[in-house]
Design an enzyme around this catalytic site. Structure first.
Site, short mmCIF file in Angstrom:
data_model
loop_
_atom_site.label_atom_id
_atom_site.label_comp_id
_atom_site.label_asym_id
_atom_site.label_seq_id
_atom_site.Cartn_x
_atom_site.Cartn_y
_atom_site.Cartn_z
NE ARG A 133 -1.70 1.89 3.38
CZ ARG A 133 -1.60 1.69 4.84
NH1 ARG A 133 -2.15 0.91 5.36
NH2 ARG A 133 -0.65 2.53 5.43
CG HIS A 147 -6.28 2.77 5.78
ND1 HIS A 147 -6.67 1.76 5.45
CD2 HIS A 147 -7.54 3.24 6.44
CE1 HIS A 147 -7.66 1.19 5.46
NE2 HIS A 147 -8.46 2.11 6.11
CE1 TYR A 197 1.44 2.39 8.60
CE2 TYR A 197 0.35 4.21 9.90
CZ TYR A 197 0.42 3.38 8.60
OH TYR A 197 -0.49 3.68 7.81
C1 LIG Z 1 -15.31 -5.06 10.86
C2 LIG Z 1 -14.55 -3.95 10.62
N1 LIG Z 1 -13.38 -3.89 11.70
C3 LIG Z 1 -12.51 -2.51 11.51
C4 LIG Z 1 -12.63 -1.81 10.40
C5 LIG Z 1 -11.71 -0.43 10.34
N2 LIG Z 1 -10.72 -0.58 9.34
C6 LIG Z 1 -11.05 0.03 8.12
S1 LIG Z 1 -9.72 -0.65 7.04
C7 LIG Z 1 -8.94 -1.49 8.36
C8 LIG Z 1 -7.61 -2.10 7.70
C9 LIG Z 1 -7.99 -3.08 6.64
O1 LIG Z 1 -6.75 -3.83 6.31
P1 LIG Z 1 -6.56 -4.80 5.13
O2 LIG Z 1 -7.73 -5.78 4.90
O3 LIG Z 1 -5.15 -5.33 5.20
O4 LIG Z 1 -6.73 -3.96 3.74
P2 LIG Z 1 -6.11 -2.72 3.13
O5 LIG Z 1 -6.56 -1.32 3.80
O6 LIG Z 1 -4.65 -2.90 3.51
O7 LIG Z 1 -6.36 -2.68 1.85
C10 LIG Z 1 -9.67 -1.42 9.56
C11 LIG Z 1 -9.07 -1.92 10.62
C12 LIG Z 1 -13.80 -2.08 9.62
N3 LIG Z 1 -13.90 -1.28 8.40
N4 LIG Z 1 -14.46 -3.24 9.67
#
Ligand SMILES: Cc1ncc(C[n+]2csc(CCOP(=O)(O)OP(=O)(O)O)c2C)c(N)n1
Ligand SMILES: Cc1ncc(C[n+]2csc(CCOP(=O)(O)OP(=O)(O)O)c2C)c(N)n1
Ligand SMILES: [Mg+2]
Ligand SMILES: [Mg+2]
Lengths: 325, 399, 325, 399
Positions: free
Chosen positions: B282, B286, B295
């Site tokens: 990424r 985020h 981080y």
């Molecule tokens: C059930 C739930 N828990 C927490 C979140 C908050 N949240 C949004 S994105 C994220 C990280 C997701 O990481 P990943 O699945 O690796 O996807 P990336 O953003 O790296 O594409 C979090 C913790 C959420 N949207 N839904």
């Protein structure tokens, strides 16, 4: 017409729905050829094949996730959760997904074909985890419909309506009545309106509101009160979401008194919603406070079930208290 | 039968504990980081037209992402979430699908949606929550959805779409329509219980679904290795579920395309669910709410810039003579102008009418909802200055 | 005393708790060295090490499962759920496990050391899934405590009480106020009683009940009503489970009128419980129906957030309606 | 670091899909079905005293289970759930632990509890929900729990205890008390999201926990292979999580003991979580509410009777001359008499007092709960005949 118990009525509704459309699927833990732990789905695999009525792996969140996806594809997905007590792992899929699917997409997609069936309630020596009445946990969720039948006739008609209703429906089955409640039920298809309460006994002195297995307690209490010369009107709410506030309000404007009964613990149960709404709508008509006759605010106990259970005696006492307020 | 299997188990008489080292899964790579092809590697069957469409989409998404991050900084939209550095994963896989296949994304798959034909205006309408937005302005920016393009509306709760994909694919299998579902998710989302449910159920039901895990190294601030999982990533889980599984370089659009094409064949012809793990990074924060300097190091980010999927693909295309530097630049400028124009237009379109507020909760609004809306409208009429976005149009609705 | 915002007050409470006992752990998604997406846990890893304050994998049901186990072992487990909207995957672990752990074991085991922290509520352009106020979903659960602070001072004292309270506590943080609400907060340890409502403004004409971020709306509405000569009493419920019915009832017996406000949708929200209980307790004192000023029964919308949001104007209108009933 | 791992990935240039066949896990067996030892197998370090304690416990549980199934048929208890055929799994593993280790069971681990020293009276008190029950009669039969024996109270919701075990073990690791947690669950429960959460988190945190999956072929009526999962059982998942993993013959008490002993060493000394999959068969119905003839054949059941863990172990002990047929029979009769006596006593003990109803919801009852209890008691006083179990003692409580 045939004599059916509540389970047979449900089985008959499922049978008719599956015959009606190839796109109706029924599934859940042990619901396949075995027919489910209560046998509500028995015979369906034989008739419609193991791809239409089938077992799932043991994972409620998966059952609902799968069901949401299948419904969004245009199928009718009927998901059984083995006991209402085990619906909570699927809470997110129901509350955040099923209920919001249409709204969040601006109606590009929907899971209207979803029906969730689950047995609920106490009175079967099931203790904490085979007795809960979790309807109120879901009643705070716009987008969901909640339907609870009180007898075989209602069960069949309401389930058929729920399956083909274009909205996700949580259909809760009073398991204490599965075999205990019997009655005449048409063998052919018929439907009953969702969202409409049912006046099961007319009266002029006091209104009792109940749903599901508690309707029986309300009726019994009304009978007992009749011996004292108190004329109760008993309303089966039938649908909790959306609920038929007008029918209840009309009744209370007539009687001036309201007792609401539920099996679940008192605090923040659906009886609270009924009381809150009716005191607002019928403020000038009320002659005594709206009484809630509910479970105590404890988990559902095994050894003190009889004491904990909301029986007709407790409802009867509430009627008397209301009449003499 | 439950017992058959057990009879086949090999018996050993000495205890031996396996661990992650028992299953290390390699990564498919066709294009090297410099855009040259690995010796002996077989290129996927992609003609010039297709290659340029893929490239075009990548370029468009890169521009859209960069522009909208800027727009957010300018305060023109409230939030944005880019797919910088991961364009090959979503576009390479989408290109290998049939347009009738269902796409269920997480929120970083704008590339797949653009490949399907979502227009720059449609992107903007969603980002500005205006009244043209297919989603009626109800969700945050980047929560796109389009039934006509078979792209399921994105929703924020993570991983919920994964078992939904299994269910959707079950319907496709039963309909025998020759279509499949692809479901994207991050390596973080793969920690959710819904992931487990989804893959296990797909393996049991044998449905035409492709699970595409974008392993981009982070879930917000949480690094994948050692904090998100203790094993060798996500791919070994597919093997554990008894599912066809492959790991690819997610920044190599050819590897992604090829794996997805083969996966689709397995899914549609044999009803074999497939897990693809695409390794990527990424590049941006985020989302616009995040600052990754808290981080991770700039060095780490730089090391991944060298693996950039867009420049890698561009280098290949130029070498191949399907594209010139100049074309690439001109296309870039053209797309950028289109993005800017669409942005300016979209931000002027008004918000949806207040009457939309109660629609689509159910198929038709309940009497209670109608009453609530009427009460709200009466209130807005009383205090129009407090609700400027809707007050002026309040009585011009469609009811 | 120091000037702190609500986030700093929470951070200070966590810091003090972790310094006080080695057995206090804090964890959640991104809550480790990074300090959480809102930075409530920042600095804790530096001070107490990466085994005391740490990241979890992305799995809310696991966070709560882990937390329940850790608490049952005798530790103080402080679990953060990143947004209240994402607490539902953990619903089963909270409602069927945390809440029933002590009861079902006959007090052989308990998870009294558990505290669940989660930001909740709207007003931040978060749409469906970053704005929900899910307190009512939990308020039907005997065995759980639910606590919601309205400002930094309350947040710190209540969080410290929650952490060391011998019962599982769901501690909900109004995220709209994280940085917006500031005030004088003691730097040292102090606690505030759980289960006790707080009269934040005295008045004699009408009672307003609110909690969390809505207290501000209630106070603003009360000020506006004061300009009309209406003297409102404002009560911050502070604890929703168990809730301080006596303080509210006393107030209503004095004022004769009640407005309850909540951010969440109307139907089966906690305002319904308050209304249901108070109409019962104060029946003869009520001069007008208890009004609930709540969100509409829709998912939380993005583009119409301003219209949807329960602001002080809506509360003010309800006050006037009640006064002129 | 997120990136380190990726650098190590082996690169391939040709797409190759793996599947379940990439990881087939063998099964440890030391005692053959006839009770003789596999050639070359090393026996675990078990002396006569320990062996007889294990055997005694197995025999006791067999008797208890059979007797209580009968008691349920007679209507003396409402429900029962046996561990028939699976005694070796829970007893063999419990025997390899330290008494201070925490046990978290599903509901078929009465063997582990008996091994720890739960008395026949304690079993009966729980089964009859009488006032001596440590659980105060609040849960259905077989939901045992005992803090003094480090046996966490059983609860019906499946799999919830698995992530709890990870958390418990985290506390043990931090306390550095040299103890670990063992967590039992069925192969059905392993489909739940909580299973996934638990194992992944244990692998990330490196905690001293032993996950013991009793794969007994069924979850109520659902056969494991093909309907519960599509892969090679549960063990490969451990490998996917990067966790130490072993599969054992769950009906061979020596294999179970040895694997658990080694697992405990890994857990306590190296903080390595371990997954053990014990292959067995649920000989009886799921519970007394279930009739397995609806979903499986008598032949299948018979084929498993030949693998019975109790007769297998007994055959070994007799051959080893640590036991005679006669001893075994006499012990059997003695235990049976003790079970019968305890049953008769326990069913006469009254139910807990009604005042217990509101205790333990919180550490102390709230005013609301006290008021609710008073109201209930007033009601019972009014209708004593309707509540016979509590009415007569209603005013003799301990308040
Ligand atoms: C059930 C739930 N828990 C927490 C979140 C908050 N949240 C949004 S994105 C994220 C990280 C997701 O990481 P990943 O699945 O690796 O996807 P990336 O953003 O790296 O594409 C979090 C913790 C959420 N949207 N839904
Ligand atoms: C969350 C949840 N879902 C469903 C059930 C109902 N149920 C009780 S036992 C059981 C089967 C469990 O099978 P398995 O885990 O293999 O254990 P076994 O009974 O074979 O020992 C089911 C479905 C439950 N108790 N909890
Ligand atoms: Mg990621
Ligand atoms: Mg099993």
């Amino acid at each position: 017409m045939a004599k059916m118990n509540l389970l047979q009525a449900i089985n008959s509704a499922l049978d008719i729905a599956m015959a009606k459309s190839d796109k109706v699927y029924s599934f859940g833990e042990d619901t396949g050829a075995f027919g489910g732990v209560f046998r509500a789905t028995s015979g369906l695999t034989e008739k419609y094949g193991r791809h239409r009525n089938f077992n799932t792996p043991l994972v409620e969140q998966g059952i609902l996730g799968f069901a949401n996806g299948l419904a969004s594809q245009g199928s009718y997905a009927i998901a059984e959760i083995q006991f209402g007590d085990y619906i909570f792992p699927a809470f997110d899929q129901i509350v955040n997904e099923s209920a919001k699917f249409r709204y969040r997409s601006g109606n590009e997609f929907n899971v209207g074909g979803l029906t969730i069936r689950t047995p609920y309630g106490g009175g079967i020596a099931g203790g904490h985890y085979h007795s809960q009445s979790p309807e109120a946990y879901f009643a705070h969720t716009p987008g969901l419909k909640i339907v609870i039948p009180r007898n075989p006739y209602m069960a069949k008609g309401l389930l058929l309506s729920s399956i083909f209703d274009p909205n996700p429906v949580l259909f809760m089955e009073p398991k204490r009545l599965y075999r205990a409640s019997t009655g005449e039920v048409p063998e052919e298809e018929y439907t009953l309106e969702l969202g409409k309460a049912d006046i099961v006994r007319e009266g002029k002195d006091l209104t009792i509101v109940a749903w599901g297995a508690q309707v029986e307690m309300a009726e019994k209490a009304a009978e007992k009160a009749a011996e004292d010369g108190i004329d109760c009107e008993v309303i089966d709410l039938v649908s909790l979401l959306p609920w038929d506030i007008d029918t209840v309000a009309e009744s209370v404007m007539k009687t001036g008194r309201l007792v609401v009964t539920q099996e679940a613990p008192l605090t923040n149960g659906f009886a609270s919603e009924v009381a809150a709404s009716i005191q607002d709508k019928c403020f000038l008509y009320l002659e005594s406070p709206i009484a809630r006759v509910c479970g105590l605010d404890t988990p559902y106990p095994l050894c003190h079930e009889k004491e904990y259970f909301v029986d007709h005696l407790k409802v009867y006492e509430a009627i008397k208290a209301s009449m003499t307020y | 039968m439950a017992t058959d299997k057990k009879h086949q188990l090999e018996i050993v008489t000495e205890p031996q504990f396996l661990d992650g080292s028992a299953l290390q899964i390699p990564m498919l790579q066709i294009l090297k980081e410099d855009g040259t092809v690995h010796k002996g590697a077989k290129l996927p069957d992609i003609d010039k037209e297709l290659a340029l469409k893929m490239f075009d989409t990548m370029q468009f998404i890169r521009i859209l992402d960069e522009r909208m991050i800027a727009a957010q900084r300018q305060g023109r939209i409230s939030f944005y979430l880019s797919s910088l550095g991961e364009e090959a994963a979503s576009i390479g896989s989408a290109a290998a699908l049939d347009d009738g296949d269902m796409i269920m994304g997480q929120y970083r798959e704008q590339g797949a949606l653009a490949y399907r034909g979502f227009t720059v205006e449609q992107f903007m309408d969603q980002l500005f929550s205006n009244e043209r937005d297919l989603g009626k302005g109800r969700q945050m920016p980047v929560h796109y959805g389009c039934a006509a393009l078979n792209f399921m509306t994105i929703a924020s709760p993570l991983a919920t779409q994964i078992p939904q994909a299994t269910g959707y694919a079950y319907g496709q299998k039963m309909d025998k329509d020759g279509k499949c579902t692809i479901c994207y998710f991050g390596e973080g989302a793969a920690s959710e219980g819904d992931f487990h449910a989804a893959l296990n159920m797909a393996s049991v039901y044998k449905v035409p679904v492709i699970f595409f895990c974008r392993n981009n190294g982070y879930a917000i601030s949480t690094p994948s290795q050692g904090e998100q999982y203790g094993g060798d990533g996500i791919a070994p889980r597919g093997v554990a579920y008894g599912m066809k599984t492959i790991r690819v370089d997610g920044n190599d659009i050819f590897a992604v395309y090829q794996a997805t094409q083969l996966a689709r064949k397995l899914a549609v012809e044999d009803n074999e669910p497939v897990l693809i793990e695409g390794m990527s990074y990424r590049m941006a924060g985020h989302s616009t709410s995040d600052d990754p300097t808290g981080y991770r190091t700039r060095d780490e980010e730089a090391s991944w810039r060298a693996k950039d999927p867009l420049s890698r693909f561009q280098a290949y295309l130029i070498k191949k003579k399907w594209l010139t530097e100049k074309d690439a630049e001109e296309n870039f400028a053209e797309k950028k102008a289109a993005v800017l124009a669409a942005l300016k237009e979209a931000e002027k379109i008004p918000a949806p009418h207040i009457d939309e507020l109660i629609k689509d909760v159910y198929d038709t609004p309940t009497p209670q909802l109608r009453a609530q809306l009427e009460q709200l409208k009466a209130h807005i009429r009383k205090y129009p200055e407090a609700y400027p976005k809707t007050a002026s149009r309040i009585d011009g609705g469609d009811k």
